[in-house]
Write an enzyme that holds these catalytic residues in place. Structure first.
Site, PDB file in Angstrom:
ATOM      1  N   CYS A 117       2.955   9.570   3.142  1.00  0.00           N
ATOM      2  CA  CYS A 117       4.406   9.396   2.969  1.00  0.00           C
ATOM      3  C   CYS A 117       5.013  10.412   2.000  1.00  0.00           C
ATOM      4  O   CYS A 117       6.230  10.577   1.961  1.00  0.00           O
ATOM      5  CB  CYS A 117       4.718   7.986   2.493  1.00  0.00           C
ATOM      6  SG  CYS A 117       4.128   6.729   3.616  1.00  0.00           S
ATOM      7  N   HIS A 258      11.696   7.833  -0.619  1.00  0.00           N
ATOM      8  CA  HIS A 258      10.930   7.442   0.566  1.00  0.00           C
ATOM      9  C   HIS A 258      11.301   6.006   0.912  1.00  0.00           C
ATOM     10  O   HIS A 258      11.397   5.151   0.028  1.00  0.00           O
ATOM     11  CB  HIS A 258       9.428   7.567   0.273  1.00  0.00           C
ATOM     12  CG  HIS A 258       8.583   6.933   1.323  1.00  0.00           C
ATOM     13  ND1 HIS A 258       8.745   7.220   2.654  1.00  0.00           N
ATOM     14  CD2 HIS A 258       7.584   6.013   1.246  1.00  0.00           C
ATOM     15  CE1 HIS A 258       7.882   6.505   3.352  1.00  0.00           C
ATOM     16  NE2 HIS A 258       7.171   5.764   2.528  1.00  0.00           N
ATOM     17  N   ASN A 288       9.560   2.174   7.840  1.00  0.00           N
ATOM     18  CA  ASN A 288       8.881   3.226   7.088  1.00  0.00           C
ATOM     19  C   ASN A 288       8.357   4.272   8.073  1.00  0.00           C
ATOM     20  O   ASN A 288       7.447   3.990   8.849  1.00  0.00           O
ATOM     21  CB  ASN A 288       7.729   2.600   6.294  1.00  0.00           C
ATOM     22  CG  ASN A 288       6.950   3.609   5.463  1.00  0.00           C
ATOM     23  OD1 ASN A 288       7.085   4.807   5.640  1.00  0.00           O
ATOM     24  ND2 ASN A 288       6.121   3.104   4.569  1.00  0.00           N
TER      25      ASN A 288
HETATM   26  O1  UT7 Z   1       4.904   4.109   2.354  1.00  0.00           O
HETATM   27  C1  UT7 Z   1       4.130   3.690   1.254  1.00  0.00           C
HETATM   28  C2  UT7 Z   1       3.200   2.645   1.665  1.00  0.00           C
HETATM   29  N1  UT7 Z   1       3.674   1.336   1.894  1.00  0.00           N
HETATM   30  C3  UT7 Z   1       4.389   0.584   1.024  1.00  0.00           C
HETATM   31  O2  UT7 Z   1       4.970   1.067   0.112  1.00  0.00           O
HETATM   32  C4  UT7 Z   1       4.424  -0.902   1.202  1.00  0.00           C
HETATM   33  C5  UT7 Z   1       4.260  -1.589  -0.130  1.00  0.00           C
HETATM   34  N2  UT7 Z   1       4.210  -3.029  -0.055  1.00  0.00           N
HETATM   35  C6  UT7 Z   1       5.226  -3.815   0.405  1.00  0.00           C
HETATM   36  O3  UT7 Z   1       6.242  -3.308   0.829  1.00  0.00           O
HETATM   37  C7  UT7 Z   1       5.082  -5.312   0.303  1.00  0.00           C
HETATM   38  O4  UT7 Z   1       3.949  -5.619  -0.476  1.00  0.00           O
HETATM   39  C8  UT7 Z   1       4.967  -6.003   1.692  1.00  0.00           C
HETATM   40  C9  UT7 Z   1       6.318  -5.930   2.417  1.00  0.00           C
HETATM   41  C10 UT7 Z   1       3.887  -5.341   2.495  1.00  0.00           C
HETATM   42  C11 UT7 Z   1       4.621  -7.480   1.504  1.00  0.00           C
HETATM   43  O5  UT7 Z   1       5.560  -8.124   0.668  1.00  0.00           O
HETATM   44  P1  UT7 Z   1       5.067  -9.101  -0.495  1.00  0.00           P
HETATM   45  O6  UT7 Z   1       6.259  -9.669  -1.102  1.00  0.00           O
HETATM   46  O7  UT7 Z   1       4.128  -8.309  -1.375  1.00  0.00           O
HETATM   47  O8  UT7 Z   1       4.325 -10.241   0.314  1.00  0.00           O
HETATM   48  P2  UT7 Z   1       2.817 -10.691   0.195  1.00  0.00           P
HETATM   49  O9  UT7 Z   1       1.902  -9.652   0.736  1.00  0.00           O
HETATM   50  O10 UT7 Z   1       2.583 -11.212  -1.187  1.00  0.00           O
HETATM   51  O11 UT7 Z   1       2.839 -11.917   1.173  1.00  0.00           O
HETATM   52  C12 UT7 Z   1       3.552 -13.117   0.858  1.00  0.00           C
HETATM   53  C13 UT7 Z   1       3.296 -14.101   1.986  1.00  0.00           C
HETATM   54  C14 UT7 Z   1       1.819 -14.272   2.305  1.00  0.00           C
HETATM   55  O12 UT7 Z   1       1.616 -15.651   2.626  1.00  0.00           O
HETATM   56  P3  UT7 Z   1       0.980 -16.647   1.551  1.00  0.00           P
HETATM   57  O13 UT7 Z   1      -0.359 -16.071   1.193  1.00  0.00           O
HETATM   58  O14 UT7 Z   1       1.941 -16.650   0.398  1.00  0.00           O
HETATM   59  O15 UT7 Z   1       0.905 -17.928   2.311  1.00  0.00           O
HETATM   60  C15 UT7 Z   1       1.615 -13.450   3.533  1.00  0.00           C
HETATM   61  O16 UT7 Z   1       0.567 -13.923   4.350  1.00  0.00           O
HETATM   62  O17 UT7 Z   1       3.908 -13.628   3.187  1.00  0.00           O
HETATM   63  C16 UT7 Z   1       2.939 -13.615   4.226  1.00  0.00           C
HETATM   64  N3  UT7 Z   1       3.258 -12.531   5.136  1.00  0.00           N
HETATM   65  C17 UT7 Z   1       4.142 -12.660   6.134  1.00  0.00           C
HETATM   66  N4  UT7 Z   1       4.863 -13.714   6.552  1.00  0.00           N
HETATM   67  C18 UT7 Z   1       5.679 -13.514   7.598  1.00  0.00           C
HETATM   68  C19 UT7 Z   1       2.807 -11.256   5.115  1.00  0.00           C
HETATM   69  N5  UT7 Z   1       3.374 -10.558   6.104  1.00  0.00           N
HETATM   70  C20 UT7 Z   1       4.199 -11.398   6.739  1.00  0.00           C
HETATM   71  C21 UT7 Z   1       5.070 -11.270   7.853  1.00  0.00           C
HETATM   72  N6  UT7 Z   1       5.788 -12.338   8.238  1.00  0.00           N
HETATM   73  N7  UT7 Z   1       5.226 -10.110   8.509  1.00  0.00           N
END
Ligand code: UT7
Length: 336
Positions: A117, A258, A288
């Protein structure tokens, strides 16, 4: 040829595939919802390339638009750099395939930059330095990605985030001093490579029936860790680059971050003590797009007249590697 006083972005161009995939459409195949995706990432939809629509094809369209806007022909380009983490082929480079598609001259260097990225920011520094050396007058820089080809469409934690697109910029030697890159920082932390990577498909673990069955050729990410590092590293890089240029965040007309997650961008703005009005966003429509995200956002800001001659513009990126980059530019009005 003598070394120029500055290297400017003469024009920009973009291309995104026609097919739009909404959050609602994804929620029919994985356990997710429009509400979750919007609130956790800011993404509303993404573009997905069709069969046979590869980074070199999308890149060729973005580049053709940039060349046309600059009133240039393919033979006017002296150097081609392509930033991509999803090359058309393992080899040769996407740049070579793009050179042939655009009909660029054969006596010019064409190569890819692999910085995920951060690729467009890395490529901009590299291409700008090569033009600055005086050896090349005009460079074409393209960020092109087909992330849909490496996403695991059954992994809801990643498949909702990424999209396909390309953006291009023509860089040109300029006799007026004080334009183009004023200060920059490119960095990497390879010790964190496994936070965002594909386990197979390279020479360490070539693609096989077993790696494909295990989905090891797909992108894997520790989203939480990447998120935290992204905010800290992007904000820190911006501060260091501004200090190196003897400037500060209040003097920057536009930040082009980004576009990975709106909450990451909000975190960076907050750490810099700024409101979001100086951070143009496009991730609602594209998700992204890795190396294409900064040129997409820059092109939109330029098209909307949000960046003017003499403005300070700060490009900042973060991605797999881990890599990051921040470049402070003095904008020189490009041709329309
Ligand atoms: O380009 C550079 C590389 N990429 C990035 O910069 C991405 C960086 N990371 C992020 O943007 C965020 O961490 C995410 C958008 C990927 C995730 O957001 P988060 O607030 O960190 O969520 P999380 O991973 O802590 O997940 C929270 C909950 C989990 O459920 P539990 O364990 O709390 O029951 C996940 O299983 O949300 C769940 N979850 C989803 N639920 C519905 C994860 N993905 C999804 C989804 N839909 N698509």
């Amino acid at each position: 040829m003598r070394a120029p006083a500055s290297v400017i972005i003469r024009s920009v161009g973009i291309h995104a595939p026609e097919r739009r995939v909404t959050n609602e459409e994804l929620s029919r195949t994985v356990d997710t919802s429009d509400e979750w995706i919007r609130t956790r990432s800011g993404i509303g939809e993404r573009r997905i390339a069709g069969p046979g629509e590869n980074p070199s094809d999308m890149g060729a369209k973005a580049a053709a638009q940039a060349l046309e806007r600059a009133g240039l022909r393919p033979e006017d380009i002296d150097l081609l750099v392509v930033a991509t983490m999803t090359p058309d082929l393992p080899f040769p480079s996407t740049a070579c395939l793009l050179q042939a598609k655009l009909g660029l001259r054969k006596d010019i260097p064409c190569f890819d930059v692999s910085a995920a990225c951060s690729g467009f920011v890395y490529g901009l520094q590299v291409a700008s330095d090569m033009v600055r050396s005086g050896r090349y007058r005009r460079a074409l820089l393209v960020g092109a990605e087909k992330l849909s080809s490496v996403v695991d469409w059954s992994d809801r934690a990643t498949c909702v985030l990424f999209g396909d697109a390309a953006g291009a910029a023509v860089l040109e030697a300029c006799d007026e001093p004080g334009f183009g890159i004023l200060a920059g920082e490119l960095g990497a932390d390879g010790a964190n490579a496994e936070l965002l990577y594909a386990a197979a498909g390279g020479s360490a673990k070539p693609a096989s029936a077993a790696t494909v069955a295990a989905g090891e050729h797909c992108l894997r990410m520790n989203g939480k860790e990447v998120f935290k590092l992204a905010v800290r590293v992007m904000a820190g890089a911006c501060e260091r680059v501004l200090a190196a240029a003897g400037s500060d965040a209040s003097k920057v007309a536009l930040f082009i971050p980004h576009q990975a997650n709106i909450r990451i961008i909000q975190g960076v703005a907050e750490q810099l003590g700024l409101g979001m009005e100086r951070f143009p966003l496009n991730l609602e429509r594209y998700g992204n797009t890795s190396a294409a995200s900064i040129p997409l956002a820059l092109e939109q800001a330029w098209r909307e007249g949000r960046v003017r001659h003499g403005d300070l513009v700060l490009l900042v990126a973060f991605g797999a590697g881990l890599t990051w980059g921040a470049l402070l530019l003095r904008w020189h009005e490009p041709s329309r």
